[in-house]
Write an enzyme that holds these catalytic residues in place. Structure first.
Site, PDB file in Angstrom:
ATOM      1  N   THR A 153      28.594  55.169 -74.579  1.00 55.36           N
ATOM      2  CA  THR A 153      29.429  54.552 -73.550  1.00 55.36           C
ATOM      3  C   THR A 153      30.883  54.754 -73.935  1.00 55.36           C
ATOM      4  O   THR A 153      31.219  54.620 -75.112  1.00 55.36           O
ATOM      5  CB  THR A 153      29.164  53.028 -73.506  1.00 55.36           C
ATOM      6  OG1 THR A 153      27.804  52.819 -73.167  1.00 55.36           O
ATOM      7  CG2 THR A 153      30.049  52.317 -72.503  1.00 55.36           C
ATOM      8  N   THR A 171      29.195  54.538 -68.385  1.00 54.39           N
ATOM      9  CA  THR A 171      28.106  55.237 -69.070  1.00 54.39           C
ATOM     10  C   THR A 171      27.068  55.737 -68.084  1.00 54.39           C
ATOM     11  O   THR A 171      26.939  55.186 -66.976  1.00 54.39           O
ATOM     12  CB  THR A 171      27.421  54.287 -70.086  1.00 54.39           C
ATOM     13  OG1 THR A 171      26.409  55.008 -70.804  1.00 54.39           O
ATOM     14  CG2 THR A 171      26.752  53.095 -69.408  1.00 54.39           C
ATOM     15  N   ARG A 181      17.160  51.408 -63.989  1.00 51.12           N
ATOM     16  CA  ARG A 181      17.425  50.670 -65.249  1.00 51.12           C
ATOM     17  C   ARG A 181      18.930  50.438 -65.400  1.00 51.12           C
ATOM     18  O   ARG A 181      19.747  51.318 -65.152  1.00 51.12           O
ATOM     19  CB  ARG A 181      16.900  51.492 -66.429  1.00 51.12           C
ATOM     20  CG  ARG A 181      17.200  50.887 -67.802  1.00 51.12           C
ATOM     21  CD  ARG A 181      18.489  51.422 -68.409  1.00 51.12           C
ATOM     22  NE  ARG A 181      18.726  50.903 -69.761  1.00 51.12           N
ATOM     23  CZ  ARG A 181      19.862  51.056 -70.425  1.00 51.12           C
ATOM     24  NH1 ARG A 181      20.878  51.695 -69.877  1.00 51.12           N
ATOM     25  NH2 ARG A 181      20.008  50.556 -71.619  1.00 51.12           N
ATOM     26  N   THR A 204      28.580  49.473 -77.485  1.00 51.33           N
ATOM     27  CA  THR A 204      27.904  50.731 -77.196  1.00 51.33           C
ATOM     28  C   THR A 204      26.666  50.813 -78.077  1.00 51.33           C
ATOM     29  O   THR A 204      26.652  50.299 -79.190  1.00 51.33           O
ATOM     30  CB  THR A 204      28.836  51.955 -77.400  1.00 51.33           C
ATOM     31  OG1 THR A 204      28.081  53.151 -77.140  1.00 51.33           O
ATOM     32  CG2 THR A 204      29.431  52.017 -78.797  1.00 51.33           C
ATOM     33  N   GLY A 205      25.630  51.460 -77.551  1.00 50.56           N
ATOM     34  CA  GLY A 205      24.351  51.523 -78.258  1.00 50.56           C
ATOM     35  C   GLY A 205      23.261  51.038 -77.330  1.00 50.56           C
ATOM     36  O   GLY A 205      23.461  50.998 -76.110  1.00 50.56           O
TER      37      GLY A 205
END
Ligand code: ASP
Length: 301
Positions: A153, A171, A181, A204-205
């Site tokens: 992201t 993102t 999703r 982010t992740g």
């Protein structure tokens, strides 16, 4: 006058910081700087997890999430699952400024963007399509239903000359995600949060994990309580890791689906960052020190 500062996730956040710094230096608002900074990354096809060239879902379509937050009044604009618009961050800006709502999804967001004449454009590139085909093949051969890696992201936090704070994210989400999703990035408090009273944070992740801890809100709340941006990032991420590791192997993450990272800025423009893996770098520039720096986040071990 306040000394501006801006930071963005990942080394590809350099272009965001470059654009945002120029605007903040001209006296523009943090919100404008964050939007324009993110637009630059969204339009760069070489960034394969944001905007044009972003990772497609399991059906080969690119669905984008983006959000903006204004720290002055906690106003939020976010969009999720948007197709066919290279700059979802600008739809998020419209949601923030022109609607009584905070989050629009899918077709509703697209229709709203059309009504304001926002530019449509293709998101798939030859390279993103090729990567998608390879991922699909690998997934089929391995009979492995897990999601592909390669997601990131662009998250931007900024402090402007007026002392106003803003945060934004954009993102394409997880590679091979199910259509529809939505990750943490457009969810206020999870992927982003900004409050002039303390600072701003972005994540982010793996969104499915970040949202379980409402990480960005947790960080800003810790800063409100007196923690520095660095302390708040470490403490909030560590709390979530401690809680999750009772059921999931999230410490010293090596698996893509357990990686998390956070970035925060305080009211003076100081930044902090933390990750549960050793790969998270962010870009940072301030009015005081005009050099654009790439900094490695502290690892929560
Ligand atoms: N947090 C994003 C999501 O889950 C992906 C990422 O930043 O890697 O959609």
């Amino acid at each position: 006058m306040v000394q501006w500062a801006i930071a963005a996730t990942w080394p590809f956040g350099q272009s965001a910081v470059r654009v945002g710094s120029r605007l903040l230096d001209q006296g523009m608002s943090g919100l404008d700087a964050v939007e324009q900074a993110i637009r630059a990354v969204e339009l760069d096809p070489s960034v394969d997890s944001v905007g044009v060239g972003g990772v497609p879902n399991c059906e080969g379509e690119v669905q984008l999430d983006a959000a903006l937050m204004r720290g002055q009044d906690l106003a939020v604009g976010a969009v999720a699952g948007v197709k066919g618009f290279p700059n979802p961050i600008s739809i998020a800006r419209l949601v923030l400024e022109k609607t009584p709502h905070h989050l629009l999804v899918g077709e509703g967001a697209e229709r709203y963007a059309d009504a304001y004449g926002l530019e449509r454009g293709p998101l798939l590139t030859a390279s993103s399509l090729e990567t998608w085909r390879k991922r699909r093949e690998k997934q089929a051969q391995a009979e492995d239903p897990s999601l592909g890696g390669g997601h990131d992201t662009v998250g931007v936090v900024a402090l402007d000359m007026n002392g106003d704070i803003a945060a934004g994210t954009s993102t394409s989400g997880l590679a091979l995600k199910l259509p529809g999703r939505v990750g943490d990035s457009p969810l206020v408090g999870s992927g982003f949060y900004a409050d002039n009273a303390a600072g701003a944070a972005v994540g982010t992740g793996c969104g499915e994990l970040i949202m379980r801890g409402c990480l960005s809100f947790a960080i800003v709340e810790l800063m409100k309580g007196g923690a520095s941006a660095q302390q708040a990032c470490e403490e909030a991420l560590n709390r979530l890791i401690c809680r999750l590791e009772q059921c999931l192997p999230v410490r010293n993450a090596t698996e893509d689906m357990t990686k998390m990272a956070v970035l925060a800025i305080d009211q003076k423009g100081n930044v902090g960052a933390a990750a549960n893996h050793g790969e998270f770098d962010f870009a940072y520039q301030t009015a005081r020190d005009r050099e654009l720096r790439i900094i490695r986040a502290r690892i929560i071990a």
